[in-house]
Design a protein around this motif. Structure first.
Motif, short mmCIF file in Angstrom:
data_model
loop_
_atom_site.label_atom_id
_atom_site.label_comp_id
_atom_site.label_asym_id
_atom_site.label_seq_id
_atom_site.Cartn_x
_atom_site.Cartn_y
_atom_site.Cartn_z
N VAL A 175 -2.13 -46.04 19.49
CA VAL A 175 -2.10 -45.61 20.89
C VAL A 175 -1.59 -44.18 21.00
CG1 VAL A 175 -1.05 -46.02 23.15
CG2 VAL A 175 -1.83 -47.95 21.78
N PHE A 176 -0.54 -43.89 20.25
CA PHE A 176 0.00 -42.53 20.30
C PHE A 176 -0.99 -41.52 19.71
CE2 PHE A 176 2.23 -39.14 17.98
CZ PHE A 176 2.84 -38.50 19.04
N ARG A 177 -1.61 -41.87 18.59
CA ARG A 177 -2.48 -40.92 17.89
C ARG A 177 -3.82 -40.73 18.59
NH1 ARG A 177 -6.12 -41.74 13.77
NH2 ARG A 177 -5.52 -43.93 13.69
N ARG A 178 -4.36 -41.79 19.19
CA ARG A 178 -5.70 -41.72 19.76
C ARG A 178 -5.72 -41.52 21.29
NH1 ARG A 178 -9.49 -43.94 16.26
NH2 ARG A 178 -11.00 -43.12 17.78
N SER A 211 -1.42 -32.78 23.80
CA SER A 211 -1.43 -31.80 22.71
C SER A 211 -1.26 -30.35 23.19
CB SER A 211 -2.72 -31.93 21.89
OG SER A 211 -3.87 -31.75 22.70
N PRO A 212 -1.83 -29.93 24.34
CA PRO A 212 -1.53 -28.56 24.79
C PRO A 212 -0.05 -28.32 25.05
CG PRO A 212 -3.46 -29.43 25.93
CD PRO A 212 -2.84 -30.58 25.20
N GLY A 213 0.63 -29.32 25.63
CA GLY A 213 2.07 -29.17 25.85
C GLY A 213 2.86 -29.15 24.56
N VAL A 214 2.46 -29.98 23.60
CA VAL A 214 3.12 -29.98 22.30
C VAL A 214 2.92 -28.65 21.60
CG1 VAL A 214 3.19 -31.09 20.03
CG2 VAL A 214 2.92 -32.49 22.09
N ALA A 215 1.69 -28.13 21.64
CA ALA A 215 1.42 -26.84 21.00
C ALA A 215 2.19 -25.71 21.68
CB ALA A 215 -0.08 -26.56 21.03
N ARG A 247 -3.56 -23.25 30.37
CA ARG A 247 -4.78 -23.55 31.13
C ARG A 247 -5.41 -24.84 30.65
NH1 ARG A 247 -8.07 -17.81 31.83
NH2 ARG A 247 -6.46 -16.72 33.02
N ARG A 248 -5.42 -25.03 29.34
CA ARG A 248 -6.00 -26.26 28.81
C ARG A 248 -5.18 -27.47 29.24
NH1 ARG A 248 -6.82 -27.97 22.45
NH2 ARG A 248 -7.83 -29.96 22.88
N SER A 249 -3.85 -27.31 29.25
CA SER A 249 -2.99 -28.42 29.68
C SER A 249 -3.26 -28.78 31.13
CB SER A 249 -1.52 -28.03 29.49
OG SER A 249 -0.68 -29.05 29.96
N GLU A 250 -3.42 -27.79 31.99
CA GLU A 250 -3.71 -28.06 33.39
C GLU A 250 -5.08 -28.73 33.55
OE1 GLU A 250 -3.39 -24.27 35.21
OE2 GLU A 250 -1.18 -24.27 35.23
N ARG A 251 -6.05 -28.32 32.72
CA ARG A 251 -7.37 -28.93 32.78
C ARG A 251 -7.31 -30.39 32.32
NH1 ARG A 251 -9.85 -26.24 29.02
NH2 ARG A 251 -9.76 -24.33 30.25
N MET A 252 -6.57 -30.64 31.22
CA MET A 252 -6.44 -32.00 30.73
C MET A 252 -5.69 -32.88 31.72
SD MET A 252 -7.96 -32.21 27.77
CE MET A 252 -7.21 -33.65 27.03
N ARG A 253 -4.70 -32.30 32.39
CA ARG A 253 -3.95 -33.06 33.39
C ARG A 253 -4.84 -33.46 34.55
NH1 ARG A 253 1.39 -30.27 35.46
NH2 ARG A 253 1.63 -30.17 33.18
N GLY A 254 -5.74 -32.52 34.94
CA GLY A 254 -6.66 -32.83 36.01
C GLY A 254 -7.65 -33.91 35.63
N PRO A 291 -3.75 -36.67 22.07
CA PRO A 291 -4.82 -35.74 22.50
C PRO A 291 -4.62 -35.19 23.91
CG PRO A 291 -5.77 -37.65 21.40
CD PRO A 291 -4.31 -37.96 21.62
N ILE A 292 -4.01 -35.99 24.80
CA ILE A 292 -3.82 -35.52 26.17
C ILE A 292 -2.65 -34.55 26.27
CG2 ILE A 292 -3.26 -36.29 28.51
CD1 ILE A 292 -4.76 -38.86 27.94
#
Length: 275
Positions: free
Chosen positions: A184-187, A194-198, A265-272, A191-192
């Motif tokens: 669950v964590f890996r898949r 990951s922008p925040g982690v990076a 920007r990618r994090s905001e897109r993924m959040r949306g 992925p969701i």
């Protein structure tokens, strides 16, 4: 036909006035950086305007094995190690705190964020006396542990902000299909977020790479980092080689800021998309 309204004219003037003010503040902050960059190409041995000539001699000096490349390797080694540990621990802590069911959550949060709040000199002195009893002074191990503690709050805050918009039904759906927690964590989760982690990893790397106060207390001659070398050079002998290295660091910091902006920007897109 209705007459044109001028009620918004003060708002327009205020909008452009705010832009001009922000531009002036940016110029005030950035102007000293652009003032020292040309001096790194000076052929003289002192910092002076006008420059006696144009030369790459100071860049050739910073690319020599010692002392600059030696301290740069040490800084990269410590920063990469601290980034790996702080990103791992900060991400796990953010995931645990996002559940909101921990006892004494405010106390745990305050404890983890303390290195961000406590003055750095106090943290450095405390780490020195504590690590001296454990034999971790003058060692890469002690320096990496100290930098991990300093960088962890920034990773925690960044990942926690990403988790604010995370849809928990995705986790429950994966669990209902029989996926184990690690899957669950890996898949699903990673992925969701990951922008925040990076982004947190970039902040951790920049903070560790630029840190000098703790390095002054904990680093020995063989663990001498680049900021400590520059700090010693400013105290003992100022020459354009320091400005050459500073120019290279400005270029690197600019690149990190661009990458951080793209990740945001990618994090905001993924959040949306997840919302």
């Amino acid at each position: 036909m209705a007459a044109p309204s001028y009620a918004t004219k003060p708002q327009v003037v205020g909008h452009y006035g705010l832009r001009i003010f922000v531009a002036l503040v940016c110029v005030f902050l950035v102007a000293p950086i652009f003032a020292i960059i040309p001096l790194s190409f000076s052929s003289g041995t002192f910092l002076s305007y006008p420059m006696p000539g144009f030369s790459f001699r100071w860049y050739e000096e910073v690319l020599a094995p010692r002392p600059w490349m030696f301290t740069l390797r040490n800084s990269l080694f410590v920063a990469i190690g601290a980034t790996i540990f702080s990103t791992t621990l900060g991400t796990l802590a953010a995931l645990a705190m996002a559940r909101k069911n921990l006892r004494s959550l405010p106390v745990i949060n305050a404890f983890l964020l303390a290195p961000m709040i406590v003055p750095l000199i106090i943290t450095a002195v405390g780490l020195y006396f504590f690590f001296a009893q454990l034999g971790l002074t003058n060692s890469f191990t002690g320096l990496i542990i100290a930098h991990t503690a300093l960088c962890l709050p920034f990773v925690l805050v960044t990942v926690a902000a990403t988790l604010e918009g995370f849809d928990g039904t995705l986790v429950r759906a994966a669990q209902s299909l029989g996926a184990p927690p690690l899957t669950v964590f890996r898949r699903v989760i990673l992925p969701i977020i990951s922008p925040g982690v990076a982004s947190g990893a970039l902040f951790a790397f920049a903070i560790s790479f630029d840190e000098v106060v703790v390095a002054v207390f904990l680093a020995g001659p063989t663990q001498r980092t680049l900021p400590k070398q520059m700090f010693s050079g400013l105290r003992e002998n100022i020459d354009p080689s320091i400005l050459a290295m500073a120019t290279l660091l400005v270029v690197m910091a600019t690149g990190l800021m661009i990458v951080a902006g793209l990740l945001k920007r990618r994090s905001e897109r993924m959040r949306g998309l997840s919302g």
